[in-house]
Write an enzyme that holds these catalytic residues in place. Structure first.
Site, PDB file in Angstrom:
ATOM      1  N   ALA A 208       8.540   5.709  -6.859  1.00  0.00           N
ATOM      2  CA  ALA A 208       7.914   6.695  -5.769  1.00  0.00           C
ATOM      3  C   ALA A 208       7.308   5.733  -4.975  1.00  0.00           C
ATOM      4  O   ALA A 208       7.353   5.973  -3.593  1.00  0.00           O
ATOM      5  CB  ALA A 208       7.283   7.612  -6.504  1.00  0.00           C
ATOM      6  N   GLU A 209       6.506   4.795  -5.393  1.00  0.00           N
ATOM      7  CA  GLU A 209       5.804   3.872  -4.643  1.00  0.00           C
ATOM      8  C   GLU A 209       5.615   2.437  -5.353  1.00  0.00           C
ATOM      9  O   GLU A 209       5.713   2.268  -6.406  1.00  0.00           O
ATOM     10  CB  GLU A 209       4.389   4.421  -4.239  1.00  0.00           C
ATOM     11  N   THR A 210       5.612   1.404  -4.212  1.00  0.00           N
ATOM     12  CA  THR A 210       5.425   0.240  -4.855  1.00  0.00           C
ATOM     13  C   THR A 210       4.240  -0.202  -3.814  1.00  0.00           C
ATOM     14  O   THR A 210       4.076   0.024  -2.521  1.00  0.00           O
ATOM     15  CB  THR A 210       6.555  -0.779  -4.441  1.00  0.00           C
TER      16      THR A 210
END
Length: 264
Positions: free
Chosen positions: A45-47
């Site tokens: 979902a996020e880096t």
């Protein structure tokens, strides 16, 4: 260029729960297209990307498809990386952001407390297609600049919801939060769907609680609530409201550590 990478499950004290985030530590940022490539390759979902900034750290967040102005769980994961691995003697860390100001995170026992700007939602008309996308009529609809918040009657409705991601992606906000009064000892429950950002359902979303905390604290007459995001992985967030800010407290569990090979 070789860069350290960590994957950390945020807002949980056990593996394979909460929200996994990748944290990449850089000396300097490569161009934005390369950052997006890395986030797409990670397919989480996020880096979060960290760079030293004086005695502090610069931070940026990317989904698999776009850069976002704020991400709670990847900030929590980044705090674990800085305060546990990179600078374990520090009591807190300041992250400098492009759009959300400075974010300070401090240790608190086995967890971390993030200090974020509150984002109070406002009442809104239900957009055409919302009930159809969710498969249920909300009892109330609120909005922030990026999300609709659909208030349902019960936690059971939130937990059992099976929305249509394609229909949600056609609405005029980046995502939809569904929320209801809590069960199982929680003050509120929620889920978050953001297919336009490459996230069909986000497991646990810190930034969304910058809006949920003002709403539920006001509705319940509290300044502190225990919230649960009822995704398949699930995670809990302790939220405190004060002076236009929201403190989000949670724990992290590390999953992997390695290095990536990239060119600029």
């Amino acid at each position: 260029m070789r860069a350290p990478i960590y994957q950390v499950d945020a807002f949980t004290d056990r593996l394979f729960a909460g929200n996994p985030a990748a944290v990449v530590v850089l000396d300097t940022y490569p161009d934005d297209a390369r950052l997006q490539d890395i986030a797409a390759e990670n397919n989480l979902a996020e880096t979060a990307f960290l760079c030293p900034d004086g005695g502090d750290w610069s931070i940026r967040w990317f989904t698999p498809t776009i850069e976002v102005p704020l991400c709670g769980h990847a900030t929590l994961a980044s705090s674990w990386v800085v305060l546990t691995v990179l600078q374990p003697d520090r009591p807190d860390v300041r992250f400098r952001t492009r759009q959300s100001g400075d974010l300070v995170v401090r240790r608190d026992g086995a967890g971390f407390v993030m200090d974020f700007p509150a984002n109070p939602p406002v009442p809104a008309e239900a957009p055409s297609g919302l009930a159809r996308a969710l498969g249920i009529d909300p009892v109330a609809v609120l909005a922030t600049p990026r999300q609709y918040i659909a208030v349902l009657e019960s936690a059971g409705q939130v937990r059992s919801l099976r929305p249509d991601p394609e229909a949600i992606g056609k609405l005029d906000r980046r995502g939809v939060v569904v929320t209801a009064p809590g069960d199982r000892g929680y003050d509120c429950v929620s889920r978050y769907f953001a297919p336009r950002d490459g996230i069909p359902e986000d497991p646990v979303t810190g930034g969304v609680h910058c809006a949920l905390a003002p709403y539920w604290c006001g509705r319940l007459g509290k300044t502190e609530i225990l919230a649960y995001q009822a995704s398949a992985r699930g995670g809990e967030i302790l939220c405190r409201l004060w002076d236009g800010r929201v403190e989000l407290q949670g724990r992290c569990t590390p999953y992997l550590e390695g290095r990536i090979e990239i060119d600029r």
